[in-house]
Design a protein around this motif. Structure first.
Motif, PDB file in Angstrom:
ATOM      1  N   LYS A 190       0.294   4.972   3.344  1.00 34.22           N
ATOM      2  CA  LYS A 190       1.158   3.843   3.691  1.00 34.22           C
ATOM      3  C   LYS A 190       1.323   2.918   2.488  1.00 34.22           C
ATOM      4  O   LYS A 190       0.411   2.782   1.664  1.00 34.22           O
ATOM      5  N   ARG A 191       2.472   2.289   2.420  1.00 31.75           N
ATOM      6  CA  ARG A 191       2.649   1.242   1.418  1.00 31.75           C
ATOM      7  C   ARG A 191       1.792   0.043   1.806  1.00 31.75           C
ATOM      8  O   ARG A 191       1.529  -0.205   2.979  1.00 31.75           O
ATOM      9  N   GLU A 192       1.357  -0.704   0.819  1.00 27.46           N
ATOM     10  CA  GLU A 192       0.434  -1.817   1.067  1.00 27.46           C
ATOM     11  C   GLU A 192       1.121  -3.169   0.878  1.00 27.46           C
ATOM     12  O   GLU A 192       2.318  -3.241   0.607  1.00 27.46           O
ATOM     13  N   ASN A 193       0.330  -4.218   1.064  1.00 22.71           N
ATOM     14  CA  ASN A 193       0.780  -5.604   0.844  1.00 22.71           C
ATOM     15  C   ASN A 193       1.986  -5.977   1.697  1.00 22.71           C
ATOM     16  O   ASN A 193       2.936  -6.633   1.230  1.00 22.71           O
TER      17      ASN A 193
ATOM     18  N   VAL B 223       4.620   9.148  -1.100  1.00 23.82           N
ATOM     19  CA  VAL B 223       4.297  10.574  -1.156  1.00 23.82           C
ATOM     20  C   VAL B 223       3.994  10.930  -2.600  1.00 23.82           C
ATOM     21  O   VAL B 223       4.838  10.744  -3.480  1.00 23.82           O
ATOM     22  N   GLU B 224       2.797  11.427  -2.827  1.00 26.16           N
ATOM     23  CA  GLU B 224       2.382  11.805  -4.173  1.00 26.16           C
ATOM     24  C   GLU B 224       2.663  13.286  -4.414  1.00 26.16           C
ATOM     25  O   GLU B 224       2.347  14.128  -3.572  1.00 26.16           O
ATOM     26  N   THR B 225       3.272  13.592  -5.551  1.00 34.21           N
ATOM     27  CA  THR B 225       3.574  14.971  -5.936  1.00 34.21           C
ATOM     28  C   THR B 225       3.140  15.180  -7.383  1.00 34.21           C
ATOM     29  O   THR B 225       2.883  14.198  -8.106  1.00 34.21           O
ATOM     30  N   PRO B 226       3.066  16.412  -7.866  1.00 35.54           N
ATOM     31  CA  PRO B 226       2.732  16.648  -9.274  1.00 35.54           C
ATOM     32  C   PRO B 226       3.790  16.084 -10.226  1.00 35.54           C
ATOM     33  O   PRO B 226       3.516  15.925 -11.423  1.00 35.54           O
TER      34      PRO B 226
ATOM     35  N   ALA C 107       9.148   6.164   0.421  1.00 38.56           N
ATOM     36  CA  ALA C 107      10.099   6.546   1.463  1.00 38.56           C
ATOM     37  C   ALA C 107      10.055   5.532   2.588  1.00 38.56           C
ATOM     38  O   ALA C 107       8.977   5.170   3.068  1.00 38.56           O
ATOM     39  N   LYS C 108      11.244   5.079   3.013  1.00 45.56           N
ATOM     40  CA  LYS C 108      11.304   4.171   4.156  1.00 45.56           C
ATOM     41  C   LYS C 108      10.877   4.888   5.431  1.00 45.56           C
ATOM     42  O   LYS C 108      10.230   4.310   6.293  1.00 45.56           O
TER      43      LYS C 108
END
Length: 473
Positions: A232-235, A242-245, A251-252
């Motif tokens: 999740k996004r914070e703050n 989404v983490e990718t190489p 993403a909303k």
């Protein structure tokens, strides 16, 4: 089973077995719409099978659509959709008794009609959009070799006709005795058979066609870009990262269309969606089978399992070939080690040998001689997703804003996914006021469903008590 269900699925492995459908690969196999990933996007879908592709198309077909990005860990449609047999078959009678007992008649009828309508609508969509996918519609036959399964089938069809009405197309079944089954369908040694409406297609070609339509509408497709982790996004910010190489994407809205691999990204679904590896083969028919090909698709049903077989229609490449898969319970310890397995780079030697010989065994002397080039043209595996209660998980994840799922299709993706994405699209756009009129409530993901213990494949085996009671009566 608890031990198998607890295995973390991980990412789809590289260099999987090559399915019959994926050779040669499509022009979109290694497609990347942009050379770099966007830093942010409105809607991100993970998975490019029939679920991810049709959902992307539906979203992009809305007025003033949002940006849509689809990530695929390997090549386009390289997962279960591009590895199945292409059977569009809604065997409503196989579940109806359990569904009436557990869910009531109204929900059981809704599930039966849902699968049938999905089957019909997949072919209608292919026709409407001129997707060349070897679409064929006709009859299928279930050839039955076990008394308990035969008894249950007869009872189930009676109940199906009672609940839906005898004239409802979902309830149209015909029974054939053993002699009739061999004469019409060439299968030997059965107790009888049941025929009803079904179809077949190349699911790989169908999905590639849907992706092509979506790309024309602005889809950003990024293959060979696995999602390593989601958070999740914070703050106070909404949405997901989404983490990718190749970098991170904000993403909303995030959709998990990852079927058997879903728990890799969302560990709360560990043991809720359990991977199951299936085996599939393409075989050259024996000399005794009709020269213009078999007229129906098949399932061969025995005490604790089944095989399914789809002849390649006339006009297709290798017309007359038979696609046959299954054999799970013939593996070591009744196939339990295929549960929790996400390795589609290999096959199990025992299961593969059984599947390779199964069609010839079922047709017996009607099979004739093997083709001079050999019976087996190709063999491969694919990873399906099964849930604890035997139903898909569709909707917004409980307690999570902007996180959605459409997964766990029980090996029935071709008669569940297409209309499930219609439902999910309505849920995502908050336009789901009429959804309960046609979409099964039992398919919606809930907290309660996520607490249920996985029990393996449901509806496949007749309980011994049922068989004993039916035999005595």
């Amino acid at each position: 089973m608890e031990e198998r269900a607890s295995i973390r699925p991980g990412l789809p492995p590289q260099n999987p077995t090559v399915s019959y459908w994926q050779d040669p690969p499509s022009r979109f196999s290694n497609h990347r719409t942009t050379s770099k990933l966007p830093g942010s996007v409105d809607t991100l879908i993970i998975g490019s099978g029939i679920t991810g592709a049709t959902l992307a198309y539906r979203i992009l077909s809305q007025p003033s659509p949002p940006e849509v990005l689809v990530l695929e860990a390997r090549t386009a449609c390289s997962g279960a959709t591009g590895r199945n047999g292409g059977h569009t078959k809604c065997a409503a009678y196989r579940q109806i008794l359990d569904n009436i007992k557990d869910l009531g008649e109204e929900e059981a009828a809704k599930i039966a009609r849902f699968g049938y309508n999905c089957m019909r609508n997949v072919h209608a969509f292919a026709r409407e959009h001129a997707i060349e996918c070897d679409s064929w519609q006709g009859d299928t036959v279930d050839v039955i070799y076990d008394q308990g399964q035969w008894n249950k089938a007869q009872e189930a069809v009676v109940e199906l006709k009672r609940v839906l009405g005898a004239e409802d197309p979902v309830a149209r079944y015909r029974f054939w005795d053993a002699e009739e089954a061999e004469k019409k369908f060439l299968a030997q040694g059965s107790l009888g058979a049941i025929s009803y409406e079904a179809g077949s297609l190349s699911a790989y070609k169908f999905v590639i066609g849907v992706l092509a339509l979506a790309l024309e509408k602005g889809l950003n497709l990024q293959t060979e870009t696995p999602a390593l982790k989601i958070r999740k996004r914070e703050n106070g910010h909404t949405g997901w990262i989404v983490e990718t190489p190749r970098g991170a994407i904000e993403a909303k809205r995030l959709v998990l269309a990852t079927n058997g691999y879903t728990a890799h990204l969302y560990p709360q679904l560990q043991g809720v969606i359990v991977p199951l590896r299936g085996h599939m083969t393409a075989q050259r028919p024996g000399s005794g089978l009709p020269k213009d090909g078999l007229a129906t698709t098949y399932s061969f049903i025995y005490d604790d399992g089944y095989e399914y077989m789809i002849p390649r229609p006339q006009g297709s490449v290798f017309a007359g070939d038979i696609m046959i898969g299954g054999g799970l319970t013939k593996g070591p310890d009744e196939g339990i080690y295929e549960y929790g397995t996400t390795d589609d780079t290999t096959t199990d030697a025992i299961i593969l040998e059984y599947v390779t010989n199964s069609a010839a065994g079922r047709f017996g002397s009607n099979w004739g001689h093997d083709n001079s080039e050999g019976r087996l043209r190709r063999a491969w595996t694919g990873i399906m997703g099964y849930s604890s209660d035997g139903f898909p998980l569709i909707g917004q994840m409980p307690g999570e804003d902007d996180l959605y799922i459409a997964a766990s299709f029980q090996g029935l993706g071709m008669v569940l996914c297409f209309e499930s994405t219609r439902a999910l699209c309505e849920i995502m756009t908050k336009d789901d006021g009429a959804l309960d009129q046609w979409f099964p409530q039992s398919f919606r993901v809930t907290r309660d469903r996520m607490k249920r213990k996985f029990r393996g494949r449901l509806h496949a085996k007749v309980p011994p008590m049922d068989l004993e009671m039916k035999t005595q009566s």
